[in-house]
Design a protein around this motif. Structure first.
Motif, PDB file in Angstrom:
ATOM      1  N   LEU A 449       0.678  -1.527  -0.307  1.00 23.54           N
ATOM      2  CA  LEU A 449      -0.165   0.165   0.134  1.00 23.54           C
ATOM      3  C   LEU A 449       1.201   1.008  -0.047  1.00 23.54           C
ATOM      4  O   LEU A 449       0.343   2.411  -0.667  1.00 23.54           O
ATOM      5  N   ASP A 450       1.517   1.112   0.605  1.00 26.41           N
ATOM      6  CA  ASP A 450       2.850   2.571   0.959  1.00 26.41           C
ATOM      7  C   ASP A 450       3.755   2.370  -0.088  1.00 26.41           C
ATOM      8  O   ASP A 450       3.705   3.952  -0.250  1.00 26.41           O
ATOM      9  N   ASN A 451       3.890   1.789  -0.826  1.00 23.74           N
ATOM     10  CA  ASN A 451       5.051   1.244  -2.169  1.00 23.74           C
ATOM     11  C   ASN A 451       3.946   2.354  -3.071  1.00 23.74           C
ATOM     12  O   ASN A 451       4.511   3.271  -4.167  1.00 23.74           O
ATOM     13  N   VAL A 452       2.564   1.794  -3.222  1.00 23.59           N
ATOM     14  CA  VAL A 452       1.526   2.456  -4.781  1.00 23.59           C
ATOM     15  C   VAL A 452       0.877   3.642  -4.285  1.00 23.59           C
ATOM     16  O   VAL A 452       1.212   4.418  -5.079  1.00 23.59           O
ATOM     17  N   ARG A 453       1.132   4.473  -3.175  1.00 28.57           N
ATOM     18  CA  ARG A 453       1.202   5.233  -2.810  1.00 28.57           C
ATOM     19  C   ARG A 453       1.825   6.863  -2.567  1.00 28.57           C
ATOM     20  O   ARG A 453       1.805   7.660  -2.476  1.00 28.57           O
ATOM     21  N   ILE A 454       2.884   5.910  -3.055  1.00 24.89           N
ATOM     22  CA  ILE A 454       4.136   7.384  -2.912  1.00 24.89           C
ATOM     23  C   ILE A 454       3.592   8.089  -4.499  1.00 24.89           C
ATOM     24  O   ILE A 454       4.151   9.216  -4.334  1.00 24.89           O
ATOM     25  N   ALA A 455       3.159   7.256  -5.575  1.00 27.42           N
ATOM     26  CA  ALA A 455       2.182   8.557  -6.745  1.00 27.42           C
ATOM     27  C   ALA A 455       1.544   9.350  -6.228  1.00 27.42           C
ATOM     28  O   ALA A 455       1.294  10.221  -6.857  1.00 27.42           O
ATOM     29  N   ALA A 456       0.311   9.103  -4.831  1.00 26.61           N
ATOM     30  CA  ALA A 456      -0.411  10.132  -4.938  1.00 26.61           C
ATOM     31  C   ALA A 456      -0.367  10.001  -3.128  1.00 26.61           C
ATOM     32  O   ALA A 456      -1.455   9.198  -2.435  1.00 26.61           O
ATOM     33  N   PRO A 457       0.465  10.564  -2.175  1.00 23.16           N
ATOM     34  CA  PRO A 457       0.716  10.017  -0.836  1.00 23.16           C
ATOM     35  C   PRO A 457      -0.890  10.683  -0.074  1.00 23.16           C
ATOM     36  O   PRO A 457      -1.545  10.104   0.996  1.00 23.16           O
ATOM     37  N   GLY A 458      -1.940  11.955  -0.787  1.00 22.64           N
ATOM     38  CA  GLY A 458      -3.130  11.873   0.389  1.00 22.64           C
ATOM     39  C   GLY A 458      -3.904  10.621  -0.506  1.00 22.64           C
ATOM     40  O   GLY A 458      -5.660  10.795  -0.158  1.00 22.64           O
ATOM     41  N   ASP A 462      -8.197   2.028  -0.881  1.00 20.24           N
ATOM     42  CA  ASP A 462      -9.981   2.144  -1.800  1.00 20.24           C
ATOM     43  C   ASP A 462      -9.146   2.685  -3.275  1.00 20.24           C
ATOM     44  O   ASP A 462      -8.837   2.391  -4.264  1.00 20.24           O
ATOM     45  N   ASP A 463      -8.491   4.060  -3.504  1.00 22.26           N
ATOM     46  CA  ASP A 463      -8.042   4.458  -3.884  1.00 22.26           C
ATOM     47  C   ASP A 463      -7.116   3.756  -4.539  1.00 22.26           C
ATOM     48  O   ASP A 463      -6.430   2.943  -6.270  1.00 22.26           O
ATOM     49  N   VAL A 464      -6.185   2.863  -4.004  1.00 26.76           N
ATOM     50  CA  VAL A 464      -4.616   2.430  -4.622  1.00 26.76           C
ATOM     51  C   VAL A 464      -5.365   1.257  -5.247  1.00 26.76           C
ATOM     52  O   VAL A 464      -5.171   0.297  -5.732  1.00 26.76           O
ATOM     53  N   ARG A 465      -6.599   0.700  -4.391  1.00 29.59           N
ATOM     54  CA  ARG A 465      -7.130  -1.023  -4.602  1.00 29.59           C
ATOM     55  C   ARG A 465      -7.588  -0.499  -6.545  1.00 29.59           C
ATOM     56  O   ARG A 465      -7.548  -1.869  -7.530  1.00 29.59           O
ATOM     57  N   GLN A 466      -8.117   0.731  -5.948  1.00 29.15           N
ATOM     58  CA  GLN A 466      -8.385   0.853  -7.440  1.00 29.15           C
ATOM     59  C   GLN A 466      -7.618   0.712  -8.620  1.00 29.15           C
ATOM     60  O   GLN A 466      -7.277   0.426 -10.178  1.00 29.15           O
ATOM     61  N   ALA A 467      -6.243   1.807  -7.978  1.00 31.05           N
ATOM     62  CA  ALA A 467      -5.339   1.354  -9.281  1.00 31.05           C
ATOM     63  C   ALA A 467      -5.189   0.446  -9.356  1.00 31.05           C
ATOM     64  O   ALA A 467      -4.338  -0.115 -10.707  1.00 31.05           O
ATOM     65  N   LEU A 468      -4.893  -0.689  -8.547  1.00 27.57           N
ATOM     66  CA  LEU A 468      -4.074  -1.812  -8.771  1.00 27.57           C
ATOM     67  C   LEU A 468      -5.622  -2.898  -9.552  1.00 27.57           C
ATOM     68  O   LEU A 468      -5.170  -3.699 -10.311  1.00 27.57           O
ATOM     69  N   ARG A 469      -6.731  -2.698  -9.840  1.00 25.87           N
ATOM     70  CA  ARG A 469      -7.846  -3.016 -10.203  1.00 25.87           C
ATOM     71  C   ARG A 469      -7.928  -2.724 -11.586  1.00 25.87           C
ATOM     72  O   ARG A 469      -7.810  -3.440 -12.428  1.00 25.87           O
ATOM     73  N   LEU A 510      -2.315   5.370 -10.359  1.00 23.11           N
ATOM     74  CA  LEU A 510      -3.380   6.148  -9.547  1.00 23.11           C
ATOM     75  C   LEU A 510      -2.405   7.669  -9.728  1.00 23.11           C
ATOM     76  O   LEU A 510      -3.337   8.074  -9.820  1.00 23.11           O
ATOM     77  N   ALA A 511      -1.431   7.427 -10.030  1.00 20.62           N
ATOM     78  CA  ALA A 511      -1.025   9.112 -10.233  1.00 20.62           C
ATOM     79  C   ALA A 511      -2.049   9.386 -11.531  1.00 20.62           C
ATOM     80  O   ALA A 511      -2.911  11.264 -11.715  1.00 20.62           O
ATOM     81  N   ASP A 512      -2.431   8.527 -12.764  1.00 18.26           N
ATOM     82  CA  ASP A 512      -3.532   9.154 -13.715  1.00 18.26           C
ATOM     83  C   ASP A 512      -3.544  10.469 -14.378  1.00 18.26           C
ATOM     84  O   ASP A 512      -3.712  11.490 -14.246  1.00 18.26           O
ATOM     85  N   VAL A 535      -0.563  -7.145 -20.035  1.00 20.30           N
ATOM     86  CA  VAL A 535      -1.501  -6.448 -19.596  1.00 20.30           C
ATOM     87  C   VAL A 535      -2.252  -5.746 -19.154  1.00 20.30           C
ATOM     88  O   VAL A 535      -2.925  -4.765 -19.689  1.00 20.30           O
ATOM     89  N   ALA A 536      -0.560  -5.980 -18.135  1.00 24.44           N
ATOM     90  CA  ALA A 536      -1.254  -4.587 -17.266  1.00 24.44           C
ATOM     91  C   ALA A 536      -0.550  -2.546 -17.894  1.00 24.44           C
ATOM     92  O   ALA A 536      -1.266  -1.984 -17.843  1.00 24.44           O
ATOM     93  N   MET A 537       0.016  -3.182 -18.812  1.00 25.95           N
ATOM     94  CA  MET A 537       0.405  -1.930 -19.555  1.00 25.95           C
ATOM     95  C   MET A 537      -0.232  -1.357 -20.705  1.00 25.95           C
ATOM     96  O   MET A 537      -0.657  -0.387 -20.824  1.00 25.95           O
ATOM     97  N   GLY A 538      -1.081  -2.683 -21.013  1.00 30.59           N
ATOM     98  CA  GLY A 538      -2.596  -1.999 -22.279  1.00 30.59           C
ATOM     99  C   GLY A 538      -3.362  -1.765 -21.677  1.00 30.59           C
ATOM    100  O   GLY A 538      -4.094  -0.482 -21.768  1.00 30.59           O
ATOM    101  N   ALA A 539      -3.646  -1.832 -20.026  1.00 31.93           N
ATOM    102  CA  ALA A 539      -5.037  -1.251 -18.982  1.00 31.93           C
ATOM    103  C   ALA A 539      -4.478   0.281 -19.296  1.00 31.93           C
ATOM    104  O   ALA A 539      -5.054   1.380 -19.221  1.00 31.93           O
ATOM    105  N   LEU A 540      -2.915   0.483 -18.773  1.00 29.41           N
ATOM    106  CA  LEU A 540      -2.600   2.350 -18.740  1.00 29.41           C
ATOM    107  C   LEU A 540      -2.231   2.818 -18.974  1.00 29.41           C
ATOM    108  O   LEU A 540      -2.513   3.830 -19.311  1.00 29.41           O
ATOM    109  N   MET A 541      -2.267   2.258 -20.524  1.00 27.46           N
ATOM    110  CA  MET A 541      -1.862   2.905 -21.857  1.00 27.46           C
ATOM    111  C   MET A 541      -3.516   3.244 -22.378  1.00 27.46           C
ATOM    112  O   MET A 541      -3.233   4.503 -23.562  1.00 27.46           O
ATOM    113  N   HIS A 542      -4.203   2.711 -22.360  1.00 30.75           N
ATOM    114  CA  HIS A 542      -5.759   3.198 -22.372  1.00 30.75           C
ATOM    115  C   HIS A 542      -6.295   4.722 -22.815  1.00 30.75           C
ATOM    116  O   HIS A 542      -6.173   4.749 -21.245  1.00 30.75           O
TER     117      HIS A 542
END
Length: 599
Positions: A449-458, A462-469, A510-512, A535-542
């Motif tokens: 959680l901490d490592n993903v949240r680096i992109a958006a400390p606030g 749920d936001d982190v989970r959505q980014a992983l989703r 997460l940074a969007d 697969v993750a990259m494909g979703a992220l590039m959309h």
């Protein structure tokens, strides 16, 4: 020898000139302004301590003169003198404890704030700075240089200031008490001073050698441990043993030489002290016999002699530490004075949400004395499209991508987004709009959680989970024993390379951002995890503008456009099909990659 052996010896890099020392002192005094109340209180207590220390010999002299000798024997004087001496001793003890606490509190507060200031400044500096500077040197600023200051604060500063004050005031007291005996005492001071200066010079050189020998020993140890597999594989244990033994022997000899210098200095000072005492006893005895002074005055002088010699000795032993600390501050201030190469201009604008990314006639060189890495590069990436950068190693692909993210500023030309020159944009909006995912994801000690949240400390959980989703990695990380609360350990050692890269992609999600720059995130992965990351990259590039540094041309096939970078320029630009049909450099690269003959 306690003070001389405190900390490491000074090197040439640890010495500063008189002008530099003056500049460091003035700047330090300026930085100490917020702590001036504590400093004034510490100085006041220091004066009380020094006065109480010097009062002891005076009390003894009065008791001897008026309570113990001649026709002035008085038990009352002895009793009052004893009470006064005990009282002064108690005041001295309280003042000593208070000054230690006060000086250390001010010093540690200064170092605490200095650490934060240096750390924040380092993080604010741009990529060119980190290209110029070695990481080890920056770590040294925050470790060995701060440690030198720590030793000065904890041990040396109080002794240095106390010794200076004590030496100067004792001279005055002795001169007032008996000018003739004072002149006799001064005869012994020059040899002590000269001997101390020689000790300072010789010990400086000796501990310079000691420090160098320690470094060589540690280097041999570190290299042997790092290469232990090679050593054992080829049976080279004996050679490594002999190499380490030679370094260790050299360190031993350097330390013995340093000890010899101490063994010469300290007996010399002790001999001078004994000689001075003997001279004062003889001359003082003659003066008493001639009724030129009193026994108590001679007694006080003998006691004051110790207070006069000790400061010279202590300051001499502290010189290395003071010199090293001054050099450490000089280097830290030099680091604080480094201005960011990529700075935010006054009146900077926020980048718009959406727009074309345009590189216009860009040239770049890492240093003025080096050849250009890029020259007259022009390329446009329409909003929402994907551009693949391909070409041989060292052609300038990564440099071009870094200019698009404004990790560097171009030497010539400009890079714009939505019509705004990146040099005119606020850094906050630039980092929101443009995100770079490196080839290898770096993870910090902490949870997933901490490592993903680096992109958006606030961001919330749920936001982190959505980014992983978004990148399809939520279930994978939930399957870990502690789920998203799993400790990744240092540098993410608990996770596989693929999982570390998924965390990097989740940060980007997460940074969007509007623009995503990918340094081929699958190039170092095994086939099993490569598919998940793809697969993750494909979703992220959309729906985003994407620039991919393509090490594998399968990535270029899926891009809207391909730019072939070679020899610092874009030699071809077009779609995959167009460039293959053209039969140029890209077609040759693709043919080799696909395993077909180049024709």
């Amino acid at each position: 020898m306690a003070w001389a052996r405190t900390g490491a010896a000074v090197t040439d890099d640890d010495r500063i000139g008189r002008d530099e020392a003056g500049a460091v002192l003035r700047r330090t005094l300026e930085m100490l302004r917020p702590y001036r109340r504590g400093l004034l209180a510490a100085v006041a207590v220091l004066v009380v301590y020094t006065a109480s220390l010097e009062a002891g010999p005076l009390i003894v002299g009065v008791v001897v003169n008026h309570g113990l000798v001649g026709g002035h024997r008085s038990a009352r004087v002895v009793e009052v003198g004893a009470i006064a001496y005990i009282s002064v001793a108690m005041v001295m003890g309280v003042a000593e404890r208070a000054q230690i606490l006060m000086v250390n509190r001010v010093g540690e507060s200064f170092l605490r704030d200095l650490r934060i200031r240096v750390f924040d400044h380092i993080l604010s500096l741009s990529m060119p700075f980190f290209d110029r500077e070695q990481t080890g040197r920056l770590v040294a600023r925050m470790t060995s240089d701060i440690d030198a200051l720590e030793m000065l604060v904890q041990q040396g500063l109080l002794v240095f200031v106390t010794s200076a004050l004590l030496f100067s005031t004792v001279l005055v007291v002795m001169a007032v008490l008996s000018p003739l005996l004072f002149v006799v005492t001064l005869v012994v001071v020059p040899p002590v001073v000269v001997s101390s200066q020689r000790f300072r010079r010789d010990s400086n050189a000796a501990y310079l050698v000691v420090r160098d020998r320690i470094g060589q020993t540690l280097s041999a140890l570190q290299e042997s441990l790092a290469g232990v597999r090679v050593v054992q594989a080829f049976g080279r244990e004996r050679e490594q043993h002999e190499r380490f033994r030679a370094r260790n022997e050299a360190q031993y000899e350097a330390n013995v030489h340093a000890v010899r210098i101490s063994a010469r200095y300290f007996p010399t000072v002790e001999l001078a002290s004994v000689a001075a005492t003997a001279i004062i006893v003889v001359v003082g005895g003659l003066m008493v016999h001639a009724h030129l002074t009193q026994v108590g005055t001679v007694t006080s002088f003998i006691l004051y002699l110790g207070l006069l010699i000790d400061p010279i000795q202590q300051v001499s032993q502290l010189f290395n530490l003071v010199q090293q600390s001054g050099a450490a501050l000089h280097k830290l201030y030099g680091l604080l004075d480094v201005a960011p190469d990529v700075a935010e201009r006054r009146g900077a604008l926020d980048l718009p949400r959406g727009g074309d990314l345009v590189v216009a006639e860009v040239g770049f060189r890492y240093r003025p004395d080096l050849d250009p890495v890029l020259d007259d590069v022009t390329i446009a990436v329409p909003h929402g499209s994907r551009l693949a950068l391909v070409g041989p190693t060292g052609a300038g692909k990564s440099t071009l991508a870094k200019l698009m993210a404004r990790f560097y500023d171009p030497t010539d030309g400009r890079v714009t987004y939505g019509g705004v020159d990146l040099r005119d944009a606020t850094l906050a909006s630039l980092r929101r709009r443009v995100v770079v995912v490196p080839q290898e994801g770096f993870l910090f000690h902490g949870t997933l959680l901490d490592n993903v949240r680096i992109a958006a400390p606030g961001a919330s959980d749920d936001d982190v989970r959505q980014a992983l989703r978004t990148i399809g990695a939520e279930a994978r990380f939930d399957a870990l024993p502690d789920g998203l609360l799993t400790e990744v350990r240092e540098r993410g050692s608990r996770l596989s390379a693929g999982e570390r890269q998924l965390v990097s992609l989740a940060r980007a999600a997460l940074a969007d951002p509007d623009v995503l720059i990918l340094d081929e995130a699958t190039s170092n992965l095994d086939p099993g995890t490569e598919a998940d990351v793809e697969v993750a990259m494909g979703a992220l590039m959309h729906g985003r503008t994407v620039i991919v540094i393509a090490h594998r041309l399968s990535t270029a096939q899926r891009a809207d456009a391909v730019a072939v970078v070679d020899a610092g320029g874009v030699v071809e630009h077009g779609s995959h099909d167009q460039l293959v049909a053209r039969g140029g450099p890209y077609a040759a690269l693709f043919a080799v990659w696909a395993g077909a003959p180049t024709g």
